[in-house]
Motif scaffolding. Structure first.
Motif, PDB file in Angstrom:
ATOM      1  N   ARG A  76       0.826  -1.209   0.000  1.00 34.14           N
ATOM      2  CA  ARG A  76       0.000   0.000   0.000  1.00 34.14           C
ATOM      3  C   ARG A  76       0.864   1.264   0.000  1.00 34.14           C
ATOM      4  O   ARG A  76       0.590   2.228  -0.719  1.00 34.14           O
ATOM      5  CB  ARG A  76      -0.922  -0.023   1.216  1.00 34.14           C
ATOM      6  CG  ARG A  76      -1.933   1.117   1.212  1.00 34.14           C
ATOM      7  CD  ARG A  76      -2.995   0.941   2.281  1.00 34.14           C
ATOM      8  NE  ARG A  76      -2.438   0.992   3.614  1.00 34.14           N
ATOM      9  CZ  ARG A  76      -2.309  -0.065   4.411  1.00 34.14           C
ATOM     10  NH1 ARG A  76      -2.709  -1.258   3.990  1.00 34.14           N
ATOM     11  NH2 ARG A  76      -1.787   0.056   5.623  1.00 34.14           N
ATOM     12  N   MET A 106     -13.693   3.690 -12.231  1.00 30.18           N
ATOM     13  CA  MET A 106     -13.829   4.070 -10.836  1.00 30.18           C
ATOM     14  C   MET A 106     -15.085   3.490 -10.181  1.00 30.18           C
ATOM     15  O   MET A 106     -15.468   3.922  -9.071  1.00 30.18           O
ATOM     16  CB  MET A 106     -13.856   5.603 -10.720  1.00 30.18           C
ATOM     17  CG  MET A 106     -12.630   6.277 -11.304  1.00 30.18           C
ATOM     18  SD  MET A 106     -12.615   8.063 -11.024  1.00 30.18           S
ATOM     19  CE  MET A 106     -12.460   8.144  -9.253  1.00 30.18           C
ATOM     20  N   GLY A 161     -15.599   0.647  -8.719  1.00 30.85           N
ATOM     21  CA  GLY A 161     -15.314   0.029  -7.423  1.00 30.85           C
ATOM     22  C   GLY A 161     -15.183   1.060  -6.321  1.00 30.85           C
ATOM     23  O   GLY A 161     -15.685   0.847  -5.190  1.00 30.85           O
ATOM     24  N   ALA A 162     -14.515   2.175  -6.593  1.00 31.75           N
ATOM     25  CA  ALA A 162     -14.324   3.203  -5.576  1.00 31.75           C
ATOM     26  C   ALA A 162     -15.660   3.829  -5.176  1.00 31.75           C
ATOM     27  O   ALA A 162     -15.917   4.090  -4.000  1.00 31.75           O
ATOM     28  CB  ALA A 162     -13.372   4.274  -6.100  1.00 31.75           C
ATOM     29  N   PHE A 163     -16.542   4.056  -6.151  1.00 30.90           N
ATOM     30  CA  PHE A 163     -17.847   4.640  -5.832  1.00 30.90           C
ATOM     31  C   PHE A 163     -18.723   3.655  -5.066  1.00 30.90           C
ATOM     32  O   PHE A 163     -19.411   4.023  -4.103  1.00 30.90           O
ATOM     33  CB  PHE A 163     -18.562   5.076  -7.118  1.00 30.90           C
ATOM     34  CG  PHE A 163     -17.892   6.224  -7.823  1.00 30.90           C
ATOM     35  CD1 PHE A 163     -17.381   7.299  -7.105  1.00 30.90           C
ATOM     36  CD2 PHE A 163     -17.774   6.247  -9.201  1.00 30.90           C
ATOM     37  CE1 PHE A 163     -16.768   8.368  -7.740  1.00 30.90           C
ATOM     38  CE2 PHE A 163     -17.156   7.304  -9.843  1.00 30.90           C
ATOM     39  CZ  PHE A 163     -16.662   8.367  -9.111  1.00 30.90           C
ATOM     40  N   SER A 208     -17.777   1.235  -3.130  1.00 33.26           N
ATOM     41  CA  SER A 208     -17.301   0.974  -1.772  1.00 33.26           C
ATOM     42  C   SER A 208     -17.857   1.973  -0.761  1.00 33.26           C
ATOM     43  O   SER A 208     -17.952   1.669   0.434  1.00 33.26           O
ATOM     44  CB  SER A 208     -15.773   0.997  -1.748  1.00 33.26           C
ATOM     45  OG  SER A 208     -15.289   2.298  -2.050  1.00 33.26           O
ATOM     46  N   LYS A 209     -18.223   3.171  -1.221  1.00 33.94           N
ATOM     47  CA  LYS A 209     -18.783   4.192  -0.323  1.00 33.94           C
ATOM     48  C   LYS A 209     -20.266   4.424  -0.569  1.00 33.94           C
ATOM     49  O   LYS A 209     -20.877   5.282   0.081  1.00 33.94           O
ATOM     50  CB  LYS A 209     -18.018   5.508  -0.474  1.00 33.94           C
ATOM     51  CG  LYS A 209     -16.539   5.408  -0.102  1.00 33.94           C
ATOM     52  CD  LYS A 209     -15.860   6.747  -0.073  1.00 33.94           C
ATOM     53  CE  LYS A 209     -16.358   7.625   1.059  1.00 33.94           C
ATOM     54  NZ  LYS A 209     -15.592   8.879   1.188  1.00 33.94           N
ATOM     55  N   ASP A 224     -12.042  11.536  -8.220  1.00 31.49           N
ATOM     56  CA  ASP A 224     -11.372  10.948  -7.058  1.00 31.49           C
ATOM     57  C   ASP A 224     -11.465  11.875  -5.854  1.00 31.49           C
ATOM     58  O   ASP A 224     -11.691  11.435  -4.721  1.00 31.49           O
ATOM     59  CB  ASP A 224      -9.909  10.648  -7.402  1.00 31.49           C
ATOM     60  CG  ASP A 224      -9.172   9.976  -6.258  1.00 31.49           C
ATOM     61  OD1 ASP A 224      -9.546   8.850  -5.886  1.00 31.49           O
ATOM     62  OD2 ASP A 224      -8.228  10.600  -5.719  1.00 31.49           O
ATOM     63  N   ASN A 250     -15.025  11.724  -4.575  1.00 32.28           N
ATOM     64  CA  ASN A 250     -15.277  10.453  -3.896  1.00 32.28           C
ATOM     65  C   ASN A 250     -14.688  10.434  -2.489  1.00 32.28           C
ATOM     66  O   ASN A 250     -15.301   9.946  -1.540  1.00 32.28           O
ATOM     67  CB  ASN A 250     -14.704   9.307  -4.736  1.00 32.28           C
ATOM     68  CG  ASN A 250     -14.997   7.944  -4.136  1.00 32.28           C
ATOM     69  OD1 ASN A 250     -16.155   7.557  -3.981  1.00 32.28           O
ATOM     70  ND2 ASN A 250     -13.939   7.217  -3.775  1.00 32.28           N
ATOM     71  N   LYS A 251     -13.493  11.021  -2.323  1.00 34.68           N
ATOM     72  CA  LYS A 251     -12.815  10.992  -1.027  1.00 34.68           C
ATOM     73  C   LYS A 251     -13.506  11.882  -0.007  1.00 34.68           C
ATOM     74  O   LYS A 251     -13.606  11.529   1.173  1.00 34.68           O
ATOM     75  CB  LYS A 251     -11.363  11.445  -1.189  1.00 34.68           C
ATOM     76  CG  LYS A 251     -10.474  10.442  -1.898  1.00 34.68           C
ATOM     77  CD  LYS A 251      -9.083  11.016  -2.101  1.00 34.68           C
ATOM     78  CE  LYS A 251      -8.198  10.047  -2.870  1.00 34.68           C
ATOM     79  NZ  LYS A 251      -6.863  10.627  -3.136  1.00 34.68           N
ATOM     80  N   GLN A 279      -6.896   9.334   3.936  1.00 35.84           N
ATOM     81  CA  GLN A 279      -7.609   8.874   2.753  1.00 35.84           C
ATOM     82  C   GLN A 279      -6.670   8.589   1.586  1.00 35.84           C
ATOM     83  O   GLN A 279      -7.124   8.197   0.518  1.00 35.84           O
ATOM     84  CB  GLN A 279      -8.658   9.917   2.346  1.00 35.84           C
ATOM     85  CG  GLN A 279      -9.758  10.068   3.389  1.00 35.84           C
ATOM     86  CD  GLN A 279     -10.705  11.198   3.065  1.00 35.84           C
ATOM     87  OE1 GLN A 279     -10.372  12.050   2.256  1.00 35.84           O
ATOM     88  NE2 GLN A 279     -11.864  11.207   3.706  1.00 35.84           N
TER      89      GLN A 279
END
Length: 512
Positions: free
Chosen positions: A337, A379, A381-383, A385-386, A415, A418-419, A473
């Motif tokens: 990471r 993106m 997956g990122a959206f 997840s939240k 991004d 999203n954060k 984040q």
């Protein structure tokens, strides 16, 4: 009498040396009166004694009558001759004295010329007077019979014209220099040996309080910084040029900084009569230097954080391996990471460097629907997840941009949204025509909003509204800075529209 009328009409009483004129005429008249009187007396004596008495035998009564007639005729002759000689004397004196009067008048005009301290309103009157005077004197010169006086008067007239031309040139140069000094962006101040102001430009007055300086003020009343005073003293006393770098304009505020260069002012005899200081505004240079310092510090911090984690967990894995302990998967996850974070930071730095080096953009017409769909798929997956909901509105089917850079803009803005949008939030993407024949891209979120005091610095490198929360984040702090540079390379712009509690919108304008 023609010369008398012309004389009276062309000359004024204050232009003729009457005292000298009267002396010359009076002396000439008295001399001729005495000479004619003596001649008349001698002639009468000779006439009476030799002609009447001895030459002819005339009756005494007839002789007396004849002598009276002779005396009357002689007196008339003497008077007439004296009058004619007086007129002649006046003409001679005129030819001698009046040109001298004109020369003296020219001298008075030159000595009483308009100086630089006289009001500008009197200049046209003086110019008109000078022209009429020159015409009258030129006509008088052409009529003058005495060649030497004409030459002298002509030479003096040329001197007057030359002096007038030089004075006018000096005035023009002084006005040009004053205009130039006012237009110079640097502040300029000159002082004499007593440290009293000689001159200064408008920039100096504006920079240091917009106040009018007075001759009774001294340098120490204007500045308290010892470096400034020492620089002027070094120029006044030692005749040396000095410089001072990055002095704050006001110690009590952060209005800006200036550098100072002071040089001596010298006369023709190389004597120092003052010093001139040029205050150059280096506020932008100082800010750029501070940005560079902050950038190096931020980069060092951002690099050190993941490297420290990688180094620590790698040392732990190495130690466990030597001890025969099993490898901990979570340690490897931390290393991977932080390695990704380090790689993202380096990539963003390389992107910024590439944008600042003015690499060539390949602009083309791009389908807004296609590029938006492609980025959203990346993106998803990122959206998810939240639990965010993304809504797209497309009122502008095409945009003129570089495909790779446009994708970077969309990725960084989405991004960022999203954060900083809480879970189960909403994100809107809108394409629409701009009012000035361009295309607007708006990425809006339902997040907490950004306080107004942070708006002006959001696009700075590594700037974070909430530093601790941002690092948690995983952001590099370079996303918005990259967006700004990309839009600048497109000759476009980007700005933020946000209110606390009402979400945040980033708007990009792509010109045609």
């Amino acid at each position: 009498m023609g010369w008398a009328i012309a004389l009276k009409s062309s000359l004024r009483s204050d232009s003729i040396p009457w005292q000298l004129f009267s002396k010359i005429v009076l002396s000439y008249v008295l001399f001729m009166t005495a000479a004619l009187t003596l001649c008349a007396i001698g002639t009468r004596v000779y006439f009476k004694s030799h002609i009447l008495t001895q030459g002819f035998q005339i009756d005494p009564s007839i002789a007396d009558h004849t002598l009276k007639i002779f005396d009357t005729s002689l007196a008339f002759l003497v008077s007439t001759t004296l009058i004619l000689l007086s007129v002649a004397a006046s003409a001679v004196a005129k030819n001698f004295v009046f040109p001298l009067g004109r020369v003296l008048m020219k001298a008075k005009v030159v000595l009483n010329r308009e100086t630089s301290d006289q009001p500008r309103s009197s200049r046209p009157l003086r110019q008109a007077f000078g022209q009429s005077l020159g015409q009258a004197l030129g006509q008088a010169i052409r009529q003058e019979s005495v060649r030497e006086w004409s030459d002298l008067e002509s030479s003096f007239e040329e001197m007057r014209r030359s002096l007038e031309s030089k004075i006018q040139n000096l005035k023009t140069e002084r006005e040009e220099q004053a205009t130039l000094m006012s237009a110079i962006s640097d502040a300029i101040l000159a002082v004499d040996q007593e440290e009293a102001p000689l001159f200064y430009n408008s920039r100096f007055a504006l920079l240091f309080g917009n106040q009018k300086l007075h001759t009774h003020q001294r340098l120490r009343e204007l500045f308290k910084d010892p470096e400034i005073l020492d620089a002027f003293q070094n120029a006044l006393k030692n005749g040396k040029t000095s410089s001072v770098k990055a002095i704050p304009i006001d110690d009590k505020s952060d209005r800006g900084f200036f550098s100072l260069s002071v040089s001596p002012l010298r006369q023709a005899e190389n004597l120092i009569y003052g010093a001139v200081g040029v205050f150059h505004d280096v506020t932008e240079l100082k800010r750029a230097e501070q940005i560079r310092i902050d950038f190096v510090a931020n980069v060092s911090h951002e690099l050190r954080t993941p490297l420290t984690a990688i180094k620590g967990y790698a040392d732990t894995l190495l130690f466990d391996s030597k001890q025969g302990n099993p490898v901990m998967p979570e340690f490897l996850d931390v290393i991977v990471r932080n390695a990704d974070r380090l790689m993202n930071l380096i990539n963003d730095l390389l992107d910024l460097s590439s944008l600042e080096s003015k690499d060539t953009l390949q602009k083309t017409k791009i389908s807004t629907e296609e590029v938006t769909s492609r980025i959203l798929k990346q993106m998803t997956g990122a959206f998810e997840s939240k639990g965010h909901t993304v809504t797209v509105t497309n009122d502008a089917p095409l945009v003129l941009a570089d495909p790779r850079r446009l994708e970077q803009v969309l990725v960084n803005l989405l991004d960022n949204a999203n954060k900083y949008t809480p879970a189960e939030g909403k994100i809107w993407i809108q394409w629409e025509p701009a009012s000035d024949k361009g295309t607007l891209l708006t990425v809006r979120n339902s997040g907490p909003g950004i306080p107004p005091e942070h708006h002006s610095r959001l696009f700075e490198r590594f700037y974070r509204v909430d530093k601790a929360r941002s690092r948690e984040q995983g952001g590099t702090g370079l996303g918005l800075a990259i967006v700004k540079h990309i839009m600048q390379r497109h000759d476009g712009s980007v700005w933020v529209d946000s209110k606390v509690g009402k979400g945040t919108a980033f708007i990009c304008r792509f010109p045609e």
